[in-house]
Design a protein around this motif. Structure first.
Motif, mmCIF file in Angstrom:
data_model
loop_
_atom_site.group_PDB
_atom_site.id
_atom_site.type_symbol
_atom_site.label_atom_id
_atom_site.label_comp_id
_atom_site.label_asym_id
_atom_site.label_seq_id
_atom_site.Cartn_x
_atom_site.Cartn_y
_atom_site.Cartn_z
ATOM 1 N N TYR A 41 -8.802 29.778 10.137
ATOM 2 C CA TYR A 41 -10.002 30.120 10.801
ATOM 3 C C TYR A 41 -11.246 29.486 10.263
ATOM 4 O O TYR A 41 -12.133 29.941 9.741
ATOM 5 C CB TYR A 41 -10.236 31.718 10.905
ATOM 6 N N GLY A 43 -13.825 27.936 11.648
ATOM 7 C CA GLY A 43 -15.045 28.222 12.671
ATOM 8 C C GLY A 43 -15.619 29.515 11.938
ATOM 9 O O GLY A 43 -16.858 29.337 11.944
ATOM 10 N N ALA A 44 -14.880 30.350 11.485
ATOM 11 C CA ALA A 44 -15.971 31.603 11.023
ATOM 12 C C ALA A 44 -16.566 31.076 9.740
ATOM 13 O O ALA A 44 -17.668 31.903 9.765
ATOM 14 C CB ALA A 44 -14.713 32.645 10.493
ATOM 15 N N SER A 91 -14.900 36.696 6.016
ATOM 16 C CA SER A 91 -14.892 36.351 7.405
ATOM 17 C C SER A 91 -14.224 35.353 7.433
ATOM 18 O O SER A 91 -14.106 34.371 6.868
ATOM 19 C CB SER A 91 -16.344 36.324 7.992
ATOM 20 N N GLY A 92 -12.933 35.465 8.602
ATOM 21 C CA GLY A 92 -12.036 34.246 8.914
ATOM 22 C C GLY A 92 -10.935 34.022 7.753
ATOM 23 O O GLY A 92 -10.706 32.846 7.609
ATOM 24 N N THR A 93 -10.801 34.962 7.145
ATOM 25 C CA THR A 93 -9.588 34.904 6.116
ATOM 26 C C THR A 93 -8.572 35.924 6.414
ATOM 27 O O THR A 93 -8.820 37.105 6.758
ATOM 28 C CB THR A 93 -10.116 34.976 4.775
ATOM 29 N N GLY A 119 -13.557 40.642 7.313
ATOM 30 C CA GLY A 119 -12.373 39.936 7.360
ATOM 31 C C GLY A 119 -11.220 40.457 6.326
ATOM 32 O O GLY A 119 -11.198 41.400 5.863
ATOM 33 N N HIS A 138 -14.610 45.945 12.177
ATOM 34 C CA HIS A 138 -14.524 46.373 13.531
ATOM 35 C C HIS A 138 -13.491 47.526 13.393
ATOM 36 O O HIS A 138 -12.860 47.949 12.451
ATOM 37 C CB HIS A 138 -14.137 45.567 14.559
ATOM 38 N N ARG A 140 -10.221 48.028 14.366
ATOM 39 C CA ARG A 140 -8.974 47.901 13.856
ATOM 40 C C ARG A 140 -9.263 47.655 12.288
ATOM 41 O O ARG A 140 -8.092 47.942 11.453
ATOM 42 C CB ARG A 140 -8.297 46.550 14.473
ATOM 43 N N ARG A 144 -7.161 49.759 9.054
ATOM 44 C CA ARG A 144 -6.565 48.973 8.168
ATOM 45 C C ARG A 144 -7.074 49.329 6.621
ATOM 46 O O ARG A 144 -6.271 49.477 5.706
ATOM 47 C CB ARG A 144 -6.349 47.457 8.226
ATOM 48 N N ALA A 206 -16.017 36.231 20.478
ATOM 49 C CA ALA A 206 -15.075 35.936 19.539
ATOM 50 C C ALA A 206 -16.382 35.054 18.531
ATOM 51 O O ALA A 206 -16.924 34.354 19.009
ATOM 52 C CB ALA A 206 -14.163 34.658 19.455
ATOM 53 N N GLY A 207 -16.287 35.659 17.242
ATOM 54 C CA GLY A 207 -17.057 34.986 16.328
ATOM 55 C C GLY A 207 -18.548 35.524 16.102
ATOM 56 O O GLY A 207 -19.499 35.328 15.239
ATOM 57 N N ASP A 210 -18.703 37.264 12.714
ATOM 58 C CA ASP A 210 -18.844 36.233 11.804
ATOM 59 C C ASP A 210 -20.481 35.982 11.428
ATOM 60 O O ASP A 210 -20.668 35.701 10.494
ATOM 61 C CB ASP A 210 -18.159 35.120 12.177
#
Ligand SMILES: NC(=O)C1=CN([C@@H]2O[C@H](COP(=O)(O)OP(=O)(O)OC[C@H]3O[C@@H](n4cnc5c(N)ncnc54)[C@H](OP(=O)(O)O)[C@@H]3O)[C@@H](O)[C@H]2O)[C@@H](O)CC1
Ligand SMILES: Nc1ncnc2c1ncn2[C@@H]1O[C@H](COP(=O)(O)OP(=O)(O)O)[C@@H](O)[C@H]1O
Length: 279
Positions: A41, A43-44, A91-93, A119, A138, A140, A144, A206-207, A210
């Motif tokens: 990811y 882009g994040a 984020s994005g990991t 993330g 968020h 989900r 977790r 999406a994003g 982020d």
């Protein structure tokens, strides 16, 4: 009994925009260390950097795995380690495949600086709670995190009763929680409870989360001295959410947007808040 949720308006958020003075330089304004983005990811990484840069701060040190892409978009970013006033991590990991990023996350979480965790850093933040940490899951991701500390609840249940679970999560996890959704709920352990609504539905893209991480990272880096005082991190988180929603509104004008549009509308959103303050 359910907690009392305080609203947070543009006027409230305006007080948390740090305006540079003639005595400031790039270091005194605040430096944010960012460890976001991965091969999966990249882009994040760019979106968090853009969110932070456009909110306003002195400098960004980017140490994630998307250096090339980040630099191609923002050559202002410094990619060497060094002193920072706050961290944005995760984020994005993917928490299951962190490799060296995991070491950087634990260093940030073990440091004396405030941390915004998102993330793939959320579970690590849940393992080592301390003051000065704000997490931005968020539904989900919150499910977790809670499972990770032995509290079983489905993402669906959190989605149905987000205020209940934001509040409970802050007390269980012992970090400040910003739970994302159409209304964003911010809860401090045994402390502040703030609800922010007003973002257009077009923000669900999406994003966008982020970018929010970057906005919050910038606000924390520019207010790092007070970030450990009770309630401050929650108010900074609420202000970041208001800025993000204002930028989304300005970018959207009733039509579709992408996450980068929100980042690009941030300087105008900051101006709008400062005008309310009378600056
Ligand atoms: N540009 C970038 O670099 C971006 C990077 N990003 C980064 O990605 C990382 C992961 O974030 P995330 O929120 O997407 O992951 P996660 O919470 O694991 O959710 C997965 C769940 O979604 C569901 N699902 C999937 N597809 C679905 C569908 N079509 N329709 C319905 N459901 C669907 C799927 O359900 P399943 O298929 O298993 O039933 C599963 O439950 C995070 O680090 C973030 O920063 C993002 O910000 C985006 C932009
Ligand atoms: N229905 C909605 N209305 C307004 N804002 C929303 C809505 N759904 C989600 N959002 C916002 O959009 C962003 C989505 O972030 P996130 O779920 O982390 O996605 P991503 O990981 O793709 O960035 C959050 O800021 C969230 O508060």
């Amino acid at each position: 009994m359910e907690s009392e949720w305080m609203p947070w308006a543009e006027r409230d958020a305006a007080a948390y925009v740090a305006v540079p003075t003639e005595r400031d330089d790039k270091y005194s304004r605040g430096v944010l260390g960012i460890v976001t983005g991965s091969a999966e990811y990249p882009g994040a990484g760019v979106l968090g950097v853009e969110g932070a840069a456009r909110t306003g701060l002195g400098m960004i040190r980017y140490l994630g795995d998307a250096t090339k892409l980040v630099l191609s978009r923002r050559p202002e970013v410094v990619t060497l380690p060094g002193r920072v006033q706050a961290w944005l991590i995760g984020s994005g990991t993917d928490s299951g495949e962190l490799g060296l990023l995991g070491t950087l996350f634990s260093d940030a979480l073990a440091s004396d600086e405030p941390v915004v965790a998102d993330g793939g850093a959320l579970e690590m933040a849940a393992e080592a709670p301390r003051a000065g940490v704000v997490v931005t899951p968020h539904y989900r991701e919150l499910a977790r995190m809670l499972a990770h500390v032995g509290e079983r609840v489905s993402a669906q249940t959190i989605a149905t009763t987000p205020s209940v679970w934001a509040s409970r999560a802050a007390d269980i996890l012992r970090v400040t929680v910003l739970l994302k959704g159409s209304t964003t709920f911010i809860a401090e352990p045994l402390g502040a409870r703030i609800a922010v609504s007003g973002a257009p539905g077009w923000t669900a893209t999406a994003g966008a989360g982020d970018v929010l991480g970057g906005v919050l990272g910038a606000l924390v880096a520019t207010h790092a001295d007070g970030a450990f005082e009770p309630g401050t991190l929650a108010r900074l988180a609420a202000s970041a959410q208001v800025l993000h929603a204002t930028a989304a509104q300005r970018a959207s004008q009733g039509g579709p947007i992408v996450a980068l549009d929100i980042a690009e509308a941030l300087p105008d959103a900051v101006r709008q808040l400062l005008a309310i303050r009378g600056d």
